[in-house]
Design a protein around this motif. Sequence first.
Motif, short mmCIF file in Angstrom:
data_model
loop_
_atom_site.label_atom_id
_atom_site.label_comp_id
_atom_site.label_asym_id
_atom_site.label_seq_id
_atom_site.Cartn_x
_atom_site.Cartn_y
_atom_site.Cartn_z
N CYS A 68 9.95 2.20 11.24
CA CYS A 68 10.16 3.32 10.33
C CYS A 68 10.25 2.84 8.88
O CYS A 68 9.67 3.44 7.97
CB CYS A 68 11.41 4.10 10.73
SG CYS A 68 11.77 5.49 9.66
N ASN A 71 6.82 1.99 7.59
CA ASN A 71 6.08 3.20 7.22
C ASN A 71 6.57 3.75 5.89
O ASN A 71 5.78 4.22 5.07
CB ASN A 71 6.21 4.26 8.31
CG ASN A 71 5.44 3.89 9.55
OD1 ASN A 71 4.47 3.15 9.49
ND2 ASN A 71 5.89 4.37 10.69
N THR A 72 7.86 3.71 5.66
CA THR A 72 8.42 4.17 4.39
C THR A 72 7.98 3.25 3.25
O THR A 72 7.66 3.73 2.16
CB THR A 72 9.96 4.20 4.46
OG1 THR A 72 10.35 5.04 5.54
CG2 THR A 72 10.58 4.71 3.20
N TYR A 73 7.94 1.97 3.51
CA TYR A 73 7.56 0.99 2.49
C TYR A 73 6.10 1.15 2.07
O TYR A 73 5.77 0.88 0.92
CB TYR A 73 7.84 -0.43 2.99
CG TYR A 73 7.66 -1.49 1.93
CD1 TYR A 73 8.66 -1.73 1.01
CD2 TYR A 73 6.50 -2.25 1.86
CE1 TYR A 73 8.52 -2.71 0.03
CE2 TYR A 73 6.34 -3.23 0.90
CZ TYR A 73 7.34 -3.45 -0.02
OH TYR A 73 7.19 -4.41 -0.99
N THR A 74 5.24 1.57 2.98
CA THR A 74 3.84 1.76 2.61
C THR A 74 3.68 2.91 1.62
O THR A 74 2.79 2.89 0.79
CB THR A 74 2.96 2.04 3.84
OG1 THR A 74 3.44 3.19 4.52
CG2 THR A 74 2.93 0.85 4.77
N HIS A 75 4.55 3.91 1.70
CA HIS A 75 4.47 5.05 0.78
C HIS A 75 5.19 4.78 -0.54
O HIS A 75 4.74 5.21 -1.60
CB HIS A 75 5.06 6.30 1.42
CG HIS A 75 4.34 6.72 2.66
ND1 HIS A 75 3.01 7.06 2.67
CD2 HIS A 75 4.75 6.83 3.94
CE1 HIS A 75 2.64 7.38 3.89
NE2 HIS A 75 3.69 7.24 4.70
N GLU A 76 6.30 4.09 -0.48
CA GLU A 76 7.09 3.81 -1.68
C GLU A 76 7.61 2.38 -1.60
O GLU A 76 8.46 2.06 -0.76
CB GLU A 76 8.27 4.79 -1.75
CG GLU A 76 9.16 4.59 -2.94
CD GLU A 76 10.37 5.51 -2.91
OE1 GLU A 76 11.34 5.16 -3.58
OE2 GLU A 76 10.34 6.54 -2.23
N LYS A 77 7.10 1.52 -2.46
CA LYS A 77 7.51 0.12 -2.45
C LYS A 77 8.88 -0.01 -3.11
O LYS A 77 9.04 0.25 -4.29
CB LYS A 77 6.48 -0.72 -3.18
CG LYS A 77 5.08 -0.55 -2.64
CD LYS A 77 4.48 -1.85 -2.33
CE LYS A 77 3.03 -1.68 -1.93
NZ LYS A 77 2.81 -1.72 -0.55
#
Length: 127
Positions: A68, A71-77
Amino acid sequence: MAERRTAGVVLGGLAFIAVICFWVLPYIIFKSTHTLSFKNCSVEFKYYAAVDTADGGYRLAKSKLALCLCNTYTHEKDSTTGKQIMKLHKQYGNSVAPDSTLYDSYNKLDSIVKYRKMAFDTVLALD
């Protein structure tokens, strides 16, 4: 003869009740839900009596949390999310490197996020 049959039925019933009380009910009663969360990701898992960090269910929950977070990191670094991903990978992750000589170059944050299914494979965590 009827007394023996009645005694057998009563003793069998008592044995059945004892099995239910001592082996089945504790698992039902002590079964609790624990939540692991970081930022906007949260994973729930069940445990009995106390959380055992060596248990496979705990490791599976940590792997799901890491997926999870990836997946969050791919949208917002975010650097704190990245540090948490690396921390989880060091504790519970699988090697992403196809060859042991390339271990350092493949096990960086960007590679772990890119190959997150391999790094935090929940099927391998259970095996």
